[in-house]
Write an enzyme that holds these catalytic residues in place. Structure first.
Site, PDB file in Angstrom:
ATOM      1  N   GLY A   1       0.881  -1.333  -0.053  1.00  0.00           N
ATOM      2  CA  GLY A   1       0.001  -0.036   0.117  1.00  0.00           C
ATOM      3  C   GLY A   1       0.770   1.325  -0.142  1.00  0.00           C
TER       4      GLY A   1
ATOM      5  N   ARG B   1       0.996  -4.905  -5.820  1.00  0.00           N
ATOM      6  CA  ARG B   1       0.688  -6.274  -5.030  1.00  0.00           C
ATOM      7  C   ARG B   1       1.197  -7.348  -6.129  1.00  0.00           C
ATOM      8  NH1 ARG B   1      -0.850  -4.408   0.199  1.00  0.00           N
ATOM      9  NH2 ARG B   1      -2.420  -2.796  -0.249  1.00  0.00           N
TER      10      ARG B   1
ATOM     11  N   ASP C   1       4.480  -4.733   6.398  1.00  0.00           N
ATOM     12  CA  ASP C   1       5.111  -6.027   6.810  1.00  0.00           C
ATOM     13  C   ASP C   1       5.126  -7.130   5.686  1.00  0.00           C
ATOM     14  OD1 ASP C   1       2.469  -6.158   7.167  1.00  0.00           O
ATOM     15  OD2 ASP C   1       2.743  -6.538   9.270  1.00  0.00           O
TER      16      ASP C   1
ATOM     17  N   THR D   1       3.775   2.857   5.471  1.00  0.00           N
ATOM     18  CA  THR D   1       2.555   2.532   5.687  1.00  0.00           C
ATOM     19  C   THR D   1       1.617   3.475   6.461  1.00  0.00           C
ATOM     20  OG1 THR D   1       0.974   0.835   6.375  1.00  0.00           O
ATOM     21  CG2 THR D   1       3.068   0.766   7.270  1.00  0.00           C
TER      22      THR D   1
ATOM     23  N   ASP E   1      -0.668   2.610   8.306  1.00  0.00           N
ATOM     24  CA  ASP E   1      -1.291   1.998   9.420  1.00  0.00           C
ATOM     25  C   ASP E   1      -0.480   1.705  10.706  1.00  0.00           C
ATOM     26  OD1 ASP E   1      -3.361   1.316   7.471  1.00  0.00           O
ATOM     27  OD2 ASP E   1      -2.076  -0.343   6.962  1.00  0.00           O
TER      28      ASP E   1
ATOM     29  N   ASP F   1       1.454  -0.288  11.711  1.00  0.00           N
ATOM     30  CA  ASP F   1       1.418  -1.508  11.936  1.00  0.00           C
ATOM     31  C   ASP F   1       2.517  -2.518  11.970  1.00  0.00           C
ATOM     32  OD1 ASP F   1       1.304  -1.726   9.354  1.00  0.00           O
ATOM     33  OD2 ASP F   1      -0.483  -3.386   9.191  1.00  0.00           O
TER      34      ASP F   1
ATOM     35  N   ARG G   1      -5.713  -1.601   8.867  1.00  0.00           N
ATOM     36  CA  ARG G   1      -5.781  -2.949   8.758  1.00  0.00           C
ATOM     37  C   ARG G   1      -5.907  -3.400  10.160  1.00  0.00           C
ATOM     38  NH1 ARG G   1      -1.849  -5.650   4.565  1.00  0.00           N
ATOM     39  NH2 ARG G   1       0.033  -4.991   5.824  1.00  0.00           N
TER      40      ARG G   1
HETATM   41  P1  ADP Z   1       2.218  -4.243   2.583  1.00  0.00           P
HETATM   42  O1  ADP Z   1       3.803  -4.432   2.262  1.00  0.00           O
HETATM   43  O2  ADP Z   1       1.798  -2.823   2.622  1.00  0.00           O
HETATM   44  O3  ADP Z   1       2.035  -4.989   4.009  1.00  0.00           O
HETATM   45  P2  ADP Z   1       1.330  -6.482   0.997  1.00  0.00           P
HETATM   46  O4  ADP Z   1       0.961  -7.252   2.362  1.00  0.00           O
HETATM   47  O5  ADP Z   1       0.494  -6.381   0.030  1.00  0.00           O
HETATM   48  O6  ADP Z   1       1.639  -4.950   1.376  1.00  0.00           O
HETATM   49  O7  ADP Z   1       2.743  -7.094   0.606  1.00  0.00           O
HETATM   50  C1  ADP Z   1       3.295  -6.285  -0.574  1.00  0.00           C
HETATM   51  C2  ADP Z   1       4.111  -7.187  -1.397  1.00  0.00           C
HETATM   52  O8  ADP Z   1       5.317  -7.973  -0.690  1.00  0.00           O
HETATM   53  C3  ADP Z   1       3.036  -8.325  -1.865  1.00  0.00           C
HETATM   54  O9  ADP Z   1       2.262  -8.179  -3.026  1.00  0.00           O
HETATM   55  C4  ADP Z   1       4.264  -9.432  -2.600  1.00  0.00           C
HETATM   56  O10 ADP Z   1       4.655  -9.125  -3.717  1.00  0.00           O
HETATM   57  C5  ADP Z   1       5.311  -9.149  -1.425  1.00  0.00           C
HETATM   58  N1  ADP Z   1       5.178 -10.308  -0.402  1.00  0.00           N
HETATM   59  C6  ADP Z   1       4.011 -10.295   0.767  1.00  0.00           C
HETATM   60  N2  ADP Z   1       4.246 -11.494   1.380  1.00  0.00           N
HETATM   61  C7  ADP Z   1       5.399 -12.189   0.733  1.00  0.00           C
HETATM   62  C8  ADP Z   1       6.145 -13.449   1.091  1.00  0.00           C
HETATM   63  N3  ADP Z   1       5.497 -14.245   2.083  1.00  0.00           N
HETATM   64  N4  ADP Z   1       7.009 -13.825   0.476  1.00  0.00           N
HETATM   65  C9  ADP Z   1       7.692 -12.897  -0.524  1.00  0.00           C
HETATM   66  N5  ADP Z   1       7.016 -11.922  -0.918  1.00  0.00           N
HETATM   67  C10 ADP Z   1       5.863 -11.466  -0.254  1.00  0.00           C
END
Ligand code: ADP
Length: 319
Positions: free
Chosen positions: A11, A72, A103, A125, A127, A129, A171
């Site tokens: 995000g 994403r 995260d 972020t 959030d 969080d 979130r």
């Molecule tokens: P944020 O970083 O804001 O928490 P997301 O949870 O959507 O957002 O994570 C962003 C991107 O990080 C995902 O779309 C993916 O490309 C990568 N990602 C998330 N989890 C994993 C994972 N377990 N292993 C590898 N890449 C990951």
């Protein structure tokens, strides 16, 4: 190391541009080269990157969003996809990567580090969080936005003796809701950290009406319940007109406030310091106003964000 990559992922948040700028300018001043990656891990996989010089990040410190773009890309969970990403970086001579995101993005950085490619995570972020830091880049800007929205709702709901429910992002973290509720003067607060029943909430609102409160604003974090249903329930129980407002993506936009710019600049510069000292697999934070770094794996798996219970107690006392 000679050349680093930088990307924004997950995000978007105000201040991400300031963080990219911090990384780029600090790296250049240390004699490193910098490559910007477009659209997060997706661009890393598709090999969409470009070298950045100091003018690539001119006029960026005050701009919302992220000029590198974010995405994403769930496929990044697969090892063969990450292997392509690492290959793409090696071909360009990139030795280390700075990831700005939440995260989820930290998980990607952790996996790359495990595969032998050093990464540093910066918390970007709204959030708030992310473990291992008191504040994330973007949080303070979003807080201003939410408080302004609550102020506006207060004007109209007080004119109509109405109950307003305002849904705030975060979130599964109530920080943004709680801080905005205190600053916006809302005593009715529903957070993911505290179990809630709508009967109890209505009880509190009714007590407020009984003592002469003309209007009520309920601040609630997203993903807790359907707030339109909650509005109908409150209206039926209190016989007061009740409206629900979802603030949504408004909260992600806008020019970053000064504190987010400072945080982003400090964290960006600090990530380069860490890489030059040979660190990888670390995430940057601010704790008690000082720059700190933690093991990414430890931050994701073991560190818990403390809940500001005393803030909630204070808010309730101002009822
Ligand atoms: P944020 O970083 O804001 O928490 P997301 O949870 O959507 O957002 O994570 C962003 C991107 O990080 C995902 O779309 C993916 O490309 C990568 N990602 C998330 N989890 C994993 C994972 N377990 N292993 C590898 N890449 C990951």
């Amino acid at each position: 190391i000679k050349k680093i990559g930088v990307l924004t992922s997950g995000g978007d948040a105000p201040g991400m541009n300031a963080a990219i700028r911090g990384v780029v300018r600090a790296a250049l001043s240390e004699g490193l080269e910098v490559c910007g990656v477009y659209d997060g891990y997706l661009g890393l996989y598709e090999d969409r990157m470009a070298n950045l010089d100091r003018y690539s990040v001119s006029d960026m410190i005050n701009r919302g969003g992220t000029f590198l773009g974010s995405a994403r890309f769930p496929e990044f969970r697969e090892e063969h996809v990450r292997a392509v990403a690492i290959e793409n970086m090696k071909k360009r001579g990139i030795d280390a990567l700075v990831v700005i995101g939440g995260d989820g993005s930290y998980m990607g950085a952790k996996r790359l580090t495990e595969m032998g490619f050093p990464c540093i995570g910066l918390p970007g972020t709204i959030d708030n969080d992310v473990a291992g830091t008191d504040y994330t880049i973007g949080y303070f800007t979003a807080l201003e936005t939410v408080v302004e929205a609550i102020d506006r709702l207060r004007d109209t709901s007080s004119s109509h003796q109405r109950i307003s429910i305002v849904e705030v992002m975060g979130r599964y973290c109530g920080d943004l809701t709680l801080a905005a509720a205190i600053a916006g003067g809302c005593e009715f607060i529903v957070l993911p950290e505290i179990p809630y029943t709508r009967e109890e909430l209505v009880g509190e609102i009714k007590a407020g009406i009984a003592k002469g409160k003309k209007h009520a604003i309920v601040a609630i974090t997203e993903h807790i319940c359907d707030i339109d249903d909650l509005a109908k329930y409150i209206e039926a129980e209190t016989k007061r007109e009740t409206r629900a407002t979802v603030l949504g993506h408004i909260q992600r936009g806008g020019a970053p406030v000064a504190y987010d710019r400072i945080l982003a600049s400090r964290m960006g510069a600090y990530s380069i310091e860490l890489l030059l000292k040979g660190y990888g697999g670390r995430c940057v934070g601010i704790q008690n106003e000082k720059m700190v770094h933690h093991d990414i794996i430890d931050a994701i798996e073991n560190m818990k964000r403390p809940f500001k219970g005393d803030w909630l107690d204070t808010a309730k006392k101002l009822y």
